[in-house]
Scaffold this active site. Structure first.
Site, PDB file in Angstrom:
ATOM      1  N   GLU A 116      22.306  81.614  61.809  1.00  0.00           N
ATOM      2  CA  GLU A 116      23.057  82.809  61.409  1.00  0.00           C
ATOM      3  C   GLU A 116      23.065  83.827  62.548  1.00  0.00           C
ATOM      4  O   GLU A 116      22.019  84.095  63.145  1.00  0.00           O
ATOM      5  CB  GLU A 116      22.441  83.447  60.163  1.00  0.00           C
ATOM      6  CG  GLU A 116      23.312  84.556  59.596  1.00  0.00           C
ATOM      7  CD  GLU A 116      22.679  85.241  58.381  1.00  0.00           C
ATOM      8  OE1 GLU A 116      23.427  85.708  57.513  1.00  0.00           O
ATOM      9  OE2 GLU A 116      21.447  85.309  58.312  1.00  0.00           O
TER      10      GLU A 116
ATOM     11  N   GLY B  17      13.375  88.307  60.962  1.00  0.00           N
ATOM     12  CA  GLY B  17      12.190  88.321  60.120  1.00  0.00           C
ATOM     13  C   GLY B  17      12.065  87.033  59.337  1.00  0.00           C
ATOM     14  O   GLY B  17      10.981  86.467  59.197  1.00  0.00           O
ATOM     15  N   ALA B  18      13.191  86.561  58.818  1.00  0.00           N
ATOM     16  CA  ALA B  18      13.237  85.307  58.069  1.00  0.00           C
ATOM     17  C   ALA B  18      14.695  84.888  57.965  1.00  0.00           C
ATOM     18  O   ALA B  18      15.600  85.688  58.212  1.00  0.00           O
ATOM     19  CB  ALA B  18      12.618  85.479  56.681  1.00  0.00           C
TER      20      ALA B  18
ATOM     21  N   GLU C  76      17.388  82.483  55.408  1.00  0.00           N
ATOM     22  CA  GLU C  76      17.491  81.908  54.072  1.00  0.00           C
ATOM     23  C   GLU C  76      18.088  80.515  54.032  1.00  0.00           C
ATOM     24  O   GLU C  76      18.642  80.102  53.005  1.00  0.00           O
ATOM     25  CB  GLU C  76      18.340  82.829  53.188  1.00  0.00           C
ATOM     26  CG  GLU C  76      19.817  82.950  53.592  1.00  0.00           C
ATOM     27  CD  GLU C  76      20.124  84.139  54.493  1.00  0.00           C
ATOM     28  OE1 GLU C  76      21.289  84.564  54.548  1.00  0.00           O
ATOM     29  OE2 GLU C  76      19.185  84.635  55.147  1.00  0.00           O
TER      30      GLU C  76
ATOM     31  N   GLU D 197      14.562  86.390  50.598  1.00  0.00           N
ATOM     32  CA  GLU D 197      15.153  85.128  51.059  1.00  0.00           C
ATOM     33  C   GLU D 197      15.491  84.209  49.886  1.00  0.00           C
ATOM     34  O   GLU D 197      16.502  83.497  49.930  1.00  0.00           O
ATOM     35  CB  GLU D 197      14.198  84.425  52.028  1.00  0.00           C
ATOM     36  CG  GLU D 197      13.839  85.230  53.270  1.00  0.00           C
ATOM     37  CD  GLU D 197      15.047  85.787  54.000  1.00  0.00           C
ATOM     38  OE1 GLU D 197      16.088  85.096  54.085  1.00  0.00           O
ATOM     39  OE2 GLU D 197      14.952  86.926  54.506  1.00  0.00           O
TER      40      GLU D 197
ATOM     41  N   HIS E 169      18.752  84.990  48.273  1.00  0.00           N
ATOM     42  CA  HIS E 169      19.887  84.427  49.002  1.00  0.00           C
ATOM     43  C   HIS E 169      20.223  83.009  48.560  1.00  0.00           C
ATOM     44  O   HIS E 169      21.352  82.540  48.793  1.00  0.00           O
ATOM     45  CB  HIS E 169      19.592  84.386  50.504  1.00  0.00           C
ATOM     46  CG  HIS E 169      19.782  85.685  51.212  1.00  0.00           C
ATOM     47  ND1 HIS E 169      20.919  86.440  51.089  1.00  0.00           N
ATOM     48  CD2 HIS E 169      18.980  86.357  52.079  1.00  0.00           C
ATOM     49  CE1 HIS E 169      20.815  87.524  51.850  1.00  0.00           C
ATOM     50  NE2 HIS E 169      19.645  87.501  52.450  1.00  0.00           N
TER      51      HIS E 169
ATOM     52  N   GLU F 189      23.313  90.705  52.124  1.00  0.00           N
ATOM     53  CA  GLU F 189      22.103  91.440  52.489  1.00  0.00           C
ATOM     54  C   GLU F 189      21.822  92.655  51.604  1.00  0.00           C
ATOM     55  O   GLU F 189      20.672  92.945  51.304  1.00  0.00           O
ATOM     56  CB  GLU F 189      22.172  91.852  53.964  1.00  0.00           C
ATOM     57  CG  GLU F 189      22.321  90.681  54.926  1.00  0.00           C
ATOM     58  CD  GLU F 189      21.191  89.655  54.822  1.00  0.00           C
ATOM     59  OE1 GLU F 189      20.183  89.933  54.151  1.00  0.00           O
ATOM     60  OE2 GLU F 189      21.333  88.571  55.414  1.00  0.00           O
TER      61      GLU F 189
END
Length: 887
Positions: free
Chosen positions: A147, A287-288, A290, A324, A327, A346
């Site tokens: 992404e 940060g992370a 999904e 996450e 998502h 988001e």
């Protein structure tokens, strides 16, 4: 590339040609973790929409060795037809394939490509992450970050959200390694080559390329299963880590098991995949991420050391996991139709992630924390002319990374909070369920969500929410009392942090839920809404001692009251009559109005007196953010101003530090109390409380001598910071050694790294700035090393010189993730005041290619100029207030 006009919003977008579209990918990747390269073979079943002999798809920094096409529907193409031309276009990241014979419209064909690439160190695409094994040797895993537009770095594909397809993934890896992808394993067979295996995964649902993922390496895991209560069957959940760390994933695993069932319940749709894996990655810019069924995280966002991780870091893990997993429905099952709708992913995940944390951990007070972490963050950014709408036009891929910011996440989440509060959670989730059911495995727009919510609630949501998502900014409501206070007139105008709104910028009339509460009233007036320039409304209770707009701080706006009302609200704060969320909103508004020139800074300082008896950490957190901002802007005003502000800060924070002491109250102590202790120690210590400073140095020395019981985990970062600030090389080196020790919790390591920037020794500061660029600091953590340097007036010029001197190195290091350059320019230049300094910063950056982070450049310059105006306006006002109040 073709340019396609899209009716929604009317903006033009640079998209791939639509003559061919993907249906199904069969992808084989063979990563070599020693050579740090990989080879690949992809067979893409495509639908031919228009007769064509040219296919254009995305590819970036790949070598395509062969391209051939076969069409069962065409006699001429029953045998593979090799491309006569393979042209890679670096400027728009595409591959152009030309064939000697055209494909017939209305048929399907199979495109086969052989390619190779590098497992890069850029933290995008298919890349490598380094770790140290038990023998102290450097090892690598291969992982992905696609992404928004980096699937094209891993394999040739149609890398746009609407180009959904299904995927069969096979990873050819060494037999001792673990291979993961979105789906569960279908089969494992021996592969050509010594010691290799092919791990093939089941076919994915219809999905966008940016959600595909794979991880290969020496990994271990822990697992658990969900109850199956709302998903219809138990779902196996795992947390994967590099060797020796898996037990630190236990907390995140427990959260995931509960959240997966909770979301299946509130969304009314079962989790779509057969398993959920979460993987801790050492090198990870975001940060992370999904990825459907294979969520990747920075280690600090997933791993918890039960004995030593701070309560704040623990709460953050709970939130990030919840965000996450949200998502998996909002983004993965239903995907935004283009990046201009990023907030649908988001903003919603920000809101519902907090909802899940509040459900699982009510002791965290997630919605109150939301006001400081998200709501005020959104208002700060959206008060700039250089902000952008929640729904922001995005023309080309180079613009996408710049909108992963507080507007898409925090303002988007705040808008959802405001809307759901207005129509009620039951109606809101009824609409969400209908939206997800209608658009599952497809793409949707903001209007699709508004339509579903309108039908569910019986309220025309589009009528008022389109203003909030398509317009920059938010209003300030100015209150005038009428009839002795029985009624108030409210006028709305645009709020800007610079305080200089022009008439042409003040044309929007927002839909504003007023939520007026008053002393003696049973609650707020939920139905009162301002949608005109001004209106007259009654106060809830005649002769009320006080009244307040925006009960619970839900509406996205600031409020300016007349002096009498401010005094009454201050008394209500002092008397404990306002709720926690309202106390946060009152002090935040007062500080914002002072900095923008809508009131005097002395008014804000006077209001602070009403908070002297405050006991709640999150309120103090907001107060600290506001007093820190004031101290930063006034930092260059000379010794007298600094001494006066330090004395003010000691008067606020030293009593809190003394009351709470250094030692935690035992295992049952509320984590928020521990955080308040740390905040008071840090702020009082930086303000020159000698007792706090001496105790910090004493305890840090004893801590490193072996008595680790002397500093509670929540206070460790604060103790390190104060000790480094008021100590010398010995403290600096000890804290640095803590950062370098991988046995320490990741969150505390990063706290130690950030603490080093507080040093008052110029030589140590310069050593830190050099250290920040070394291999000892991971690329994604460089900002942690420098974040504290600019917080002190003496560090600002050296930090800005460091940024200028190393600009080319930084631009090369972060060339694939230039949004990180925006973070660095904000930290390196954003603390200055002075129009001359703003001009200098602008000149330097004007000579560089900043188009991929220009929005942050503009915002940084605007902040510097706004702070300069604030200082010039209230320099004398603050001096008078400090003197008259004994500071």
């Amino acid at each position: 590339m073709s340019t396609s006009a899209v009716p929604a919003g009317g903006e033009e977008r640079e998209l791939l040609p639509t003559n061919v579209s993907p249906v199904h990918y069969e992808l084989l990747l063979a990563p070599d973790l020693d050579a740090l390269t990989y080879t690949g073979d992809v067979r893409i079943r495509v639908r031919v929409n228009e007769a064509t002999s040219t296919i254009v798809l995305h590819a970036n920094e790949l070598e395509i060795a062969e391209a051939a096409i076969t069409s069962a529907a065409s006699v001429q193409l029953q045998a593979p037809l090799q491309a006569t031309s393979i042209a890679l276009h670096a400027d728009d990241e595409t591959a152009h394939l030309v064939f000697a014979q055209p494909l017939a419209a209305g048929t399907e064909a199979t495109l086969q490509l052989k390619f190779s690439g590098v497992l890069n160190d850029l933290m995008v695409g298919f890349y490598r992450s380094k770790y140290t094994d038990a023998k102290g040797e450097a090892r690598h895993i291969a992982t992905t970050q696609f992404e928004p537009t980096d699937a094209r770095r891993a394999f040739p594909c149609w890398d746009e959200p609407t180009q959904k397809a299904t995927f069969d993934v096979t990873l050819r890896v060494r037999k001792e390694l673990t291979a993961l992808s979105n789906m569960d394993v279908a089969r494992v067979v021996d592969a050509p080559g010594a010691g290799l295996k092919d791990v093939s995964f089941n076919t994915t649902p219809l999905m966008s390329t940016y959600l595909l993922a794979f991880v290969v390496g020496e990994l271990e895991y822990i697992e658990a299963q969900t109850s199956g209560e709302h998903n219809g069957r138990p779902v196996t959940c795992r947390v994967y880590t590099t060797p020796g760390k898996s037990e630190k994933g236990r907390f995140a695993l427990d959260v995931a098991v509960q959240v997966l069932e909770y979301f299946a319940d509130v969304f009314g749709i079962a989790y779509a995949l057969p398993k959920l894996d979460q993987v801790a990655i050492g090198d990870f810019e975001a940060g992370a991420m999904e990825n459907w069924g294979l969520v990747t995280y920075r280690e600090v966002m997933l791993l918890v050391d039960e004995a030593n991780t701070s309560s704040r870091a623990r709460q953050l893990v709970a939130y990030v996991v919840s965000h996450e997993l949200a998502h998996q429905w909002f983004g993965n099952l239903v995907t935004m139709e283009w990046w201009s709708e990023l907030w649908l992913n988001e903003g919603f995940a920000t809101w519902v992630g907090n909802l899940a944390v509040d459900h699982l951990f009510p002791e965290y007070h997630a919605w109150t924390q939301f006001l400081v972490d998200e709501f005020q963050r959104a208002l700060a950014l959206d008060a700039l002319r250089s902000s952008h709408p929640i729904q922001v036009p995005v023309r080309r891929s180079s613009e996408i990374s710049q909108i992963f910011d507080a507007i898409s996440y925090s303002k988007g989440g705040s808008a959802i909070r405001m809307l759901s509060s207005y129509i009620g959670l039951d109606s809101f989730f009824k609409g969400v369920r209908a939206y997800l059911q209608k658009h599952k495995y497809a793409n949707a727009s903001t209007q699709d969500l508004w339509s579903a919510l309108s039908e569910a609630s019986g309220v025309d949501v589009t009528q008022f929410m389109a203003i909030w998502t398509r317009t920059i900014g938010y209003p300030i409501l100015t209150v005038t009392e009428l009839d002795g206070g029985a009624q108030i007139e409210i006028q709305q105008n645009r709020y800007l942090s610079a305080g200089d709104v022009a008439a042409a910028e003040d044309e929007t009339l927002w839909w504003v839920p007023l939520r007026i509460e008053a002393h003696g009233a049973a609650g707020a007036q939920p139905a009162a809404v301002l949608s005109t320039r001004r209106a007259t409304v009654p106060v809830a209770v005649a002769d009320a001692k006080w009244y307040k707009l925006n009960h619970d701080t839900v509406g996205i706006y600031r409020v300016k009251y007349p002096p009498r009302a401010v005094a009454n609200i201050a008394q209500a704060v002092a008397d404990g009559e306002l709720g926690t969320n309202d106390r946060i909103g009152v002090i935040a508004d007062a500080a914002a109005l002072a900095s923008s020139g809508h009131s005097n800074t002395s008014d804000f300082l006077t209001l602070l007196r009403a908070y002297s008896g405050e006991t709640e950490f999150i309120v103090w957190q907001e107060i600290a953010a506001r007093t820190d901002a004031l101290a930063a802007v006034w930092a260059g005003e000379g010794a007298a101003a600094t001494a006066g502000l330090d004395a003010l800060l000691r008067s606020l924070y030293s009593p809190v530090a003394a009351r709470l002491g250094w030692d935690a109250g035992g295992p049952g102590e509320d984590g928020l109390v521990g955080r308040l202790r740390a905040l008071a120690i840090r702020t009082a210590g930086f303000a020159g409380d000698q007792a706090v400073c001496a105790e910090a140095r004493r305890r840090v020395q004893a801590y490193f001598a072996g008595d680790r019981s002397l500093i509670a985990s929540d206070a460790l970062g604060a103790a390190f910071a104060v000790a480094v600030r008021t100590g010398g090389r010995d403290e600096f080196e000890k804290v640095k050694s803590y950062y370098l020790d991988p046995a320490n919790p990741a969150d505390q390591q990063l706290a130690a790294l950030a603490s080093l920037g507080h040093t008052a020794d110029p030589a140590l500061r310069d050593e830190l700035l050099a250290f920040a660029l070394s291999d000892a600091v991971r690329n994604q953590d460089l900002h942690k090393a420098i974040t504290s340097v600019g917080q002190h007036e003496s560090g600002r010029e050296p930090l800005w010189r460091w940024y200028q001197d190393n600009y080319d190195l930084l631009a090369s290091r972060y060339r694939a993730s230039m949004s990180y350059m925006g973070i660095l320019v904000r930290l390196s230049a954003g603390e200055f005041t002075g129009t001359d300094k703003a001009a200098e910063i602008e000149r330097f950056l004007a000579e560089r290619d900043t188009k991929k982070f220009q929005r942050v450049v503009d915002q940084t310059l605007e902040r510097v100029r706004s702070n300069t105006r604030w200082l010039e306006k209230d320099r004398a006002d603050v001096r008078r207030w400090l003197a008259s109040n004994g500071f």
